[in-house]
Write an enzyme that holds these catalytic residues in place. Structure first.
Site, short mmCIF file in Angstrom:
data_model
loop_
_atom_site.label_atom_id
_atom_site.label_comp_id
_atom_site.label_asym_id
_atom_site.label_seq_id
_atom_site.Cartn_x
_atom_site.Cartn_y
_atom_site.Cartn_z
CB CYS A 41 21.31 -85.74 25.72
SG CYS A 41 22.04 -84.40 24.74
CG ASP A 68 22.30 -87.75 21.70
OD1 ASP A 68 21.44 -88.18 20.91
OD2 ASP A 68 22.19 -86.65 22.28
CE LYS A 79 19.11 -86.31 21.56
NZ LYS A 79 19.87 -85.15 22.05
CB VAL A 118 26.54 -89.99 26.48
CG1 VAL A 118 27.15 -91.31 26.93
CG2 VAL A 118 26.62 -89.89 24.96
CB THR A 119 26.51 -86.41 28.94
OG1 THR A 119 25.83 -85.16 28.87
CG2 THR A 119 27.65 -86.44 27.94
CD GLN A 147 12.04 -84.41 46.14
OE1 GLN A 147 10.95 -83.93 46.50
NE2 GLN A 147 12.89 -83.78 45.35
CD GLU A 174 23.06 -82.37 20.99
OE1 GLU A 174 23.13 -81.13 21.09
OE2 GLU A 174 23.40 -83.16 21.90
CE LYS A 199 22.13 -78.35 26.09
NZ LYS A 199 21.80 -77.36 25.04
#
Length: 223
Positions: free
Chosen positions: A162, A24, A129, A157-158, A202, A72, A132
């Site tokens: 997205c 995007d 698309k 972005v962002t 993690q 997008e 998002k």
């Protein structure tokens, strides 16, 4: 196989099974006067990604590796845009409304397209698309399957919207994702920082985080 210094651990990728995903990088989001700025956002926080991403694209193209760009946006009749999304933005500046670069986030409008500095080349995939995430209501899964892709280098972005949504979708589908910190951007510096921390937390719960020069160096070492 190329290996890059990344968090939480080095990331190794095979040229034959890795694709670059550019999410995007559109005028409506990045340019002054566009939709992003109309919402009160600082577009400089996104435009800083253009130069490093252009350098990465040049190296990636030089190695002959696959690139997938996403945009997008929605059909002109907005039939693929749910009411909840239509309510985003200021009352007089929403998806489908007239903006500085044509109707906001509408396919075929000037603002919907990718910024000139990062324009796709002939043969590169450009995926439109409506959501998002890049997997939702698109052919991305089929495209990656045909390419034999198992790893994604993620940019665009962002970061917290997205990019994060796409990385989470990819993670659920079994793809290993490396997100490049200098090639993703948020209008909000705190969201940028935390968004990247969440990806690598993690032990890499959603993927890895690195900077583009390490990837460029790894590609060039293979020549």
């Amino acid at each position: 196989m190329p290996t890059v210094d990344a968090r939480p651990a080095p990331f190794t990728f095979d040229n034959d099974s890795t694709a670059l995903l550019v999410i995007d990088m559109q005028r409506d989001f990045l340019l002054p006067g566009g939709f992003g700025e109309s919402l009160g956002n600082d577009v400089a926080q996104l435009s800083r990604t253009i130069q490093p991403l252009a350098a990465l694209l040049a190296a990636w193209r030089g190695a002959g590796l696959p690139i997938i760009h996403t945009r997008e946006g929605h059909r002109p009749d907005l039939s693929d845009c749910p009411p909840a999304k239509l309510r985003r933005g200021a009352p007089a500046m929403r998806i489908g409304d007239p903006g500085a670069f044509g109707r906001i986030l509408i396919q075929g409008e000037y603002g919907h397209d990718i910024v000139d500095e990062l324009a796709p080349l002939d043969g590169e995939v450009v995926l439109d698309k409506p959501g998002k995430g890049a997997f939702y209501a698109t052919d991305l899964q089929e495209i990656l399957d045909k390419l034999g892709t198992t790893r994604l280098i993620v940019t665009g972005v962002t970061t917290e919207v997205c990019v994060h949504t796409t990385v989470r979708e990819a993670n659920d589908r079994g793809y290993e994702c490396l997100v490049l910190a200098d090639c993703v951007g948020s209008y909000f510096p705190e969201f940028q920082r935390v968004g990247l921390e969440m990806i690598a937390a993690q032990g890499g719960i959603f993927g890895w985080v690195a900077d583009s020069p390490t990837v460029i160096a790894a590609i060039q070492e293979q020549k």
